[in-house]
Scaffold this motif. Structure first.
Motif, PDB file in Angstrom:
ATOM      1  N   PHE A 143       1.996   4.504   2.678  1.00  8.14           N
ATOM      2  CA  PHE A 143       0.635   5.025   2.612  1.00  8.14           C
ATOM      3  C   PHE A 143       0.071   4.762   1.217  1.00  8.14           C
ATOM      4  O   PHE A 143       0.806   4.495   0.264  1.00  8.14           O
ATOM      5  N   ASP A 144      -1.243   4.876   1.082  1.00  2.43           N
ATOM      6  CA  ASP A 144      -1.851   4.472  -0.186  1.00  2.43           C
ATOM      7  C   ASP A 144      -1.505   5.393  -1.348  1.00  2.43           C
ATOM      8  O   ASP A 144      -1.473   4.942  -2.495  1.00  2.43           O
ATOM      9  N   LEU A 145      -1.214   6.655  -1.089  1.00  2.80           N
ATOM     10  CA  LEU A 145      -0.801   7.535  -2.179  1.00  2.80           C
ATOM     11  C   LEU A 145       0.479   7.033  -2.826  1.00  2.80           C
ATOM     12  O   LEU A 145       0.677   7.167  -4.042  1.00  2.80           O
ATOM     13  N   ALA A 146       1.344   6.407  -2.037  1.00  2.22           N
ATOM     14  CA  ALA A 146       2.606   5.889  -2.567  1.00  2.22           C
ATOM     15  C   ALA A 146       2.443   4.464  -3.099  1.00  2.22           C
ATOM     16  O   ALA A 146       2.633   4.198  -4.292  1.00  2.22           O
ATOM     17  N   ALA A 147       2.093   3.524  -2.215  1.00  5.51           N
ATOM     18  CA  ALA A 147       2.108   2.111  -2.583  1.00  5.51           C
ATOM     19  C   ALA A 147       0.953   1.726  -3.502  1.00  5.51           C
ATOM     20  O   ALA A 147       1.118   0.890  -4.396  1.00  5.51           O
ATOM     21  N   GLY A 155      -2.641   5.960 -10.350  1.00  9.08           N
ATOM     22  CA  GLY A 155      -2.543   7.388 -10.628  1.00  9.08           C
ATOM     23  C   GLY A 155      -2.149   7.669 -12.062  1.00  9.08           C
ATOM     24  O   GLY A 155      -2.733   8.530 -12.732  1.00  9.08           O
ATOM     25  N   GLU A 156      -1.163   6.918 -12.573  1.00  6.88           N
ATOM     26  CA  GLU A 156      -0.723   7.143 -13.947  1.00  6.88           C
ATOM     27  C   GLU A 156      -1.824   6.778 -14.939  1.00  6.88           C
ATOM     28  O   GLU A 156      -1.980   7.434 -15.978  1.00  6.88           O
ATOM     29  N   PRO A 167      -3.988  13.282 -11.554  1.00  5.24           N
ATOM     30  CA  PRO A 167      -4.874  13.724 -10.475  1.00  5.24           C
ATOM     31  C   PRO A 167      -4.382  13.197  -9.126  1.00  5.24           C
ATOM     32  O   PRO A 167      -3.745  12.150  -9.054  1.00  5.24           O
ATOM     33  N   VAL A 168      -4.661  13.939  -8.072  1.00  3.02           N
ATOM     34  CA  VAL A 168      -4.275  13.524  -6.727  1.00  3.02           C
ATOM     35  C   VAL A 168      -5.311  12.544  -6.194  1.00  3.02           C
ATOM     36  O   VAL A 168      -6.508  12.736  -6.379  1.00  3.02           O
ATOM     37  N   PHE A 173      -8.262   6.467  -0.265  1.00  8.47           N
ATOM     38  CA  PHE A 173      -8.900   5.788  -1.396  1.00  8.47           C
ATOM     39  C   PHE A 173      -8.484   4.315  -1.467  1.00  8.47           C
ATOM     40  O   PHE A 173      -9.320   3.415  -1.550  1.00  8.47           O
ATOM     41  N   GLY A 174      -7.191   4.064  -1.407  1.00  8.67           N
ATOM     42  CA  GLY A 174      -6.709   2.684  -1.410  1.00  8.67           C
ATOM     43  C   GLY A 174      -6.830   2.027  -0.053  1.00  8.67           C
ATOM     44  O   GLY A 174      -6.994   0.803   0.039  1.00  8.67           O
TER      45      GLY A 174
END
Length: 403
Positions: A143-147, A155-156, A167-168, A173-174
């Motif tokens: 999923f985009d939060l991970a990859a 994110g960093e 931030p989350v 988003f991706g």
């Protein structure tokens, strides 16, 4: 009329947002996009409306509507021989096949590149991945939060550092950005096919999309051999390219990259002409040396008046600036309305709502959008197009092959 891809048929075997978002873009551009869903479960995002993730009394599942608008939904159990054959008959008549199934699932189901090409040698075969087609993670979902957000560095890059939580990522988003990239790749592959008669395999990963999105940071880090420095808004290198808070808790961003060009008028509109020739702030070099003090001074000025005051003060200013808007405020933004960036549609329950248009317009014409299909809404009509009669369709429904 969105007709640049009129006559192009797309078969989509995908769920969630990343790859379906590509189908939504192609539908926006006039393609006939047929979404294949399991007869019982459908796209898992259909279940979000009863899971607590989709809230509100309207009953509109925006997680389904946004990436699936304008498509036709066909419920087929492709795990059955009869269902797979129906899928292949659709593929024989299609220009594009797009999927986010993992490699082992594609092979097991019989929908990998070789199997699809055996039925349609010229088809454009498009795949959405988490991490790309090669390497140890090629067969892992993402999923985009991970990859995208995490492994891609985004994110960093937005974190404050020093051990603070980043931030989350906002929902999809991706996925939305990656889906646009897939659609662009498909469009290019269709041009190649028209020119050469050859179909292409199109691959887009969330990781690759993140690297492109964060290109200046990632390329810069490689050139410098270290991560690009992060600046807190209280010590940005250019005080005139920063964000400032108003008296009523709103924020304004200024992007005066040629700060010396605008500094005099900027200070005049602030009502602080004394800052124009102040030795500490008179040019970009000294403002950089005294940036913390300069930003503190500017913060004090902006926090002395509400947003409406500053909107009036900077009306007509040649320098680039804008107000940080909320997502709800975007709906009433006159610029958004004038350009048709949030076209409205109506679902089967007569709920009227806006969808975010994909960002490309053709011939200065705003896109028109149609609602997302209900689960299996077009099964009968699409199967009839394949030549099945009513009795054959009923028989397949009795066998649970189709919805």
């Amino acid at each position: 009329m969105n007709d640049v891809l009129e006559g192009i048929r797309v078969v989509e075997l995908a769920a969630w947002t990343f790859v379906p978002a590509a189908g939504a873009v192609l539908a926006d551009w006039g393609a006939d996009v047929i979404k294949i869903e399991h007869p019982e479960t459908g796209d898992p995002q259909r279940g979000l409306i009863s899971s607590g993730m989709v809230t509100g009394a309207s009953g509109v599942n925006h997680f389904i509507e946004q990436p699936n608008r304008g498509k036709r939904s066909v419920g087929i159990d492709t795990r059955t021989p009869e269902g797979l054959e129906l899928l292949m008959k659709l593929i024989e008549r299609a220009d594009v096949f797009v999927t986010n199934l993992l490699p082992d699932s594609r092979a097991r189901m019989g929908v990998d590149v070789d199997a699809i090409r055996a039925r349609n040698p010229k088809i454009v075969y498009a795949r959405g991945h988490g991490y790309g087609t090669k390497g140890n993670l090629a067969e892992q979902g993402g999923f985009d939060l991970a990859a995208y957000w995490s492994r891609g560095g985004i994110g960093e890059s937005y974190s404050a550092g020093n051990g603070a939580y980043p931030p989350v990522q906002r929902p999809a988003f991706g996925d939305s950005y990656g889906g646009l990239a897939i659609a662009a790749g498909i469009a290019a592959a269709l041009v190649k096919r028209q020119r050469t008669g050859e179909g292409s395999v199109v691959d887009v990963s969330l990781l690759g999309a993140a690297i492109w999105q964060l290109g200046p940071d990632i390329v810069g880090a490689g050139v410098l051999g270290t991560d690009i420095p992060k600046f807190d808004v209280s010590s940005m290198p250019n005080p005139a390219a920063n964000i400032y808070k108003t008296q009523d808790g709103r924020f304004i961003s200024f992007v005066l990259l040629q700060a010396d060009r605008f500094w005099s008028e900027f200070c005049t509109r602030l009502g602080r002409t004394d800052l124009i020739d102040d030795d500490r702030y008179a040019n970009a070099a000294v403002r950089f040396q005294n940036r913390t003090e300069c930003i503190a001074e500017l913060r004090s000025v902006f926090e002395s008046e509400p947003l409406k005051h500053w909107e009036a003060a900077f009306d007509g200013f040649d320098g680039v600036w804008d107000v940080l808007r909320t997502p709800l405020e975007v709906h009433s933004d006159p610029q958004v309305i004038a350009n048709g960036y949030l076209p409205r549609t109506v679902d089967t329950n007569d709920n009227e709502f806006a969808l975010a248009a994909s960002p490309v317009q053709f011939d200065e014409t705003p896109l028109e959008v149609r609602r997302a299909p209900t689960h299996g809404e077009h099964t009968d009509s699409v199967l009839a197009e394949l030549g099945l009669n009513e009795d054959e369709i009923v028989d397949l429904k009795i066998k649970s092959v189709v919805l």
